[in-house]
Design a protein around this motif. Structure first.
Motif, mmCIF file in Angstrom:
data_model
loop_
_atom_site.group_PDB
_atom_site.id
_atom_site.type_symbol
_atom_site.label_atom_id
_atom_site.label_comp_id
_atom_site.label_asym_id
_atom_site.label_seq_id
_atom_site.Cartn_x
_atom_site.Cartn_y
_atom_site.Cartn_z
ATOM 1 N N UNK A 115 -42.077 -7.925 18.172
ATOM 2 C CA UNK A 115 -42.266 -6.609 18.782
ATOM 3 C C UNK A 115 -43.506 -6.591 19.677
ATOM 4 N N UNK A 116 -44.593 -7.220 19.211
ATOM 5 C CA UNK A 116 -45.817 -7.251 20.016
ATOM 6 C C UNK A 116 -45.607 -8.040 21.299
ATOM 7 N N UNK A 117 -44.973 -9.207 21.199
ATOM 8 C CA UNK A 117 -44.747 -10.019 22.401
ATOM 9 C C UNK A 117 -43.808 -9.333 23.380
ATOM 10 N N UNK A 118 -42.806 -8.631 22.885
ATOM 11 C CA UNK A 118 -41.899 -7.899 23.778
ATOM 12 C C UNK A 118 -42.636 -6.777 24.496
ATOM 13 N N UNK A 119 -43.491 -6.060 23.761
ATOM 14 C CA UNK A 119 -44.249 -4.972 24.384
ATOM 15 C C UNK A 119 -45.191 -5.502 25.458
ATOM 16 N N UNK A 120 -45.893 -6.606 25.165
ATOM 17 C CA UNK A 120 -46.849 -7.154 26.136
ATOM 18 C C UNK A 120 -46.128 -7.684 27.363
ATOM 19 N N UNK A 121 -45.030 -8.422 27.173
ATOM 20 C CA UNK A 121 -44.323 -8.994 28.318
ATOM 21 C C UNK A 121 -43.670 -7.915 29.181
ATOM 22 N N UNK A 122 -43.111 -6.884 28.561
ATOM 23 C CA UNK A 122 -42.553 -5.779 29.347
ATOM 24 C C UNK A 122 -43.640 -5.067 30.127
ATOM 25 N N UNK A 123 -44.788 -4.821 29.469
ATOM 26 C CA UNK A 123 -45.889 -4.145 30.160
ATOM 27 C C UNK A 123 -46.438 -4.949 31.315
ATOM 28 N N UNK A 124 -46.581 -6.267 31.143
ATOM 29 C CA UNK A 124 -47.102 -7.106 32.218
ATOM 30 C C UNK A 124 -46.146 -7.116 33.404
ATOM 31 N N UNK A 125 -44.844 -7.226 33.133
ATOM 32 C CA UNK A 125 -43.878 -7.230 34.234
ATOM 33 C C UNK A 125 -43.889 -5.932 35.030
ATOM 34 N N UNK A 126 -43.891 -4.794 34.338
ATOM 35 C CA UNK A 126 -43.920 -3.509 35.043
ATOM 36 C C UNK A 126 -45.245 -3.281 35.759
#
Length: 346
Positions: free
Chosen positions: A181-192
């Motif tokens: 969950x943490x890695x998904x949140x960070x990667x989505x945030x970085x992409x956006x």
């Protein structure tokens, strides 16, 4: 007093039995679906489909001008997708885990994933050569084969792989869920965030997510190679230690010099001299052969050396008491002493 939290920081006595992920049917299905999504995005950009038109709409919307108050925070947040800082942070954590669990697998898995990331993403970047939004020249164009290197998004793919490797290497299902969950949140945030700043098209970010997920899903295929590499590294380390141990000089035994034996200045005859020489050759104190008590006293008091017996100096002059009717020996007034055997004067 130690608690469970600090106890977990200690090094484990032996390597734990960690089950390595396998390429199950579920993982193969996810890999196939992600690969199809990856290829669909590439084709959509190549033919300048509706996805390219959406890229231009988002770019012309200029999100950084619509919400300028977020710009200062997101400039720092996007660092979580840069390869250098994130690799140092994650490698430090995995290096500690490698030391604690007596295994090189965490560091080798991180190295393998970053190598696959550089090869796959870098090849597509250089092959398609797409320009970024700030360098676009023609509205509605895909800006391909123009010497750029932003398709797919390296920040996004790196965030997926670097933070997702923590979930991949988790030892418990609970930790794996939380880290996923943490890695998904960070990667989505970085992409956006890259879309907000204007450094990437939206299609770049979509392809970056797919590229990073493909690497995480394909890692079980490389587990045998990682295991063989770990065994080889450990064997080379043992050989190096053995060679180093053989090259080190063996410390020689200390040479003990015999202590000098104190001999008396005057010996009472040849038998005494022979006894002293025999005692010196056998390592005993002088007089120990003839007198057992002396040897016992010498062993009982090793700190006090045996004092040699010396002949006291003779006093000066004659030891005879003076005689009344006897004159001094060197007197010039008295008569001379008669010679033995000669005639006696009347």
């Amino acid at each position: 007093m130690r608690t469970d939290i600090f106890a977990r920081l200690d090094r484990e006595p032996e390597p734990p039995k960690i089950e390595t992920p396998r390429m199950s049917r579920h993982r193969i299905a996810l890999f196939g679906g992600t690969l199809a999504f990856y290829l669909a995005i590439v084709v959509a950009v190549l033919v300048s489909s509706w996805l390219v038109a959406l890229d231009w709409k988002v770019m012309l919307f200029r999100p950084y001008q619509q919400w300028p108050e977020l710009h200062a925070f997101l400039d720092y947040y996007v660092v979580l997708g840069q390869r250098g800082p994130t690799a140092v942070m994650v490698a430090s954590w995995l290096g500690w885990r490698s030391w604690r669990q007596h295994t090189l697998r965490p560091l080798l898995t991180l190295g393998a994933s970053l190598l696959l990331l550089n090869l796959s993403v870098g090849a597509v970047k250089l092959g398609l050569g797409r320009l970024g939004p700030h360098y676009a020249t023609q509205i509605g164009s895909a800006e391909l084969f123009a010497g750029g290197d932003i398709f797919p998004s390296g920040h996004t793919a790196n965030a997926v792989v670097t933070w997702g490797i923590l979930a991949y290497l988790a030892t418990t299902p609970r930790a794996r869920r939380y880290l996923s969950a943490v890695s998904a949140f960070v990667s989505l945030g970085v992409g956006l965030t890259t879309v907000y700043i204007g450094t990437h098209w939206l299609s770049d970010v979509l392809l970056g997510w797919a590229a990073g997920l493909l690497i995480l899903l394909a890692l079980p295929w490389f587990e045998p190679l990682i295991t063989r590499t770990e065994v080889w590294i450990l064997s080379v380390r043992e050989q190096w230690r053995n060679r180093r141990g053989l090259r080190e000089p063996v410390p020689s035994a200390p040479v003990t010099t015999p202590e000098p034996v104190l001999l008396p200045q005057a010996l009472g005859g040849g038998a005494a001299a022979e006894g002293v020489q025999e005692a010196a050759s056998t390592g005993q104190a002088p007089g120990a052969a003839g007198h057992p008590g002396a040897a016992t006293r010498a062993r009982a008091h090793p700190a006090h050396p045996v004092r040699p017996e010396r002949t006291p100096p003779a006093p000066a002059g004659s030891r005879r008491p003076p005689h009344a009717d006897r004159s001094p020996r060197n007197s010039s007034a008295g008569p001379s002493r008669p010679v033995a055997g000669g005639p006696v004067a009347p």
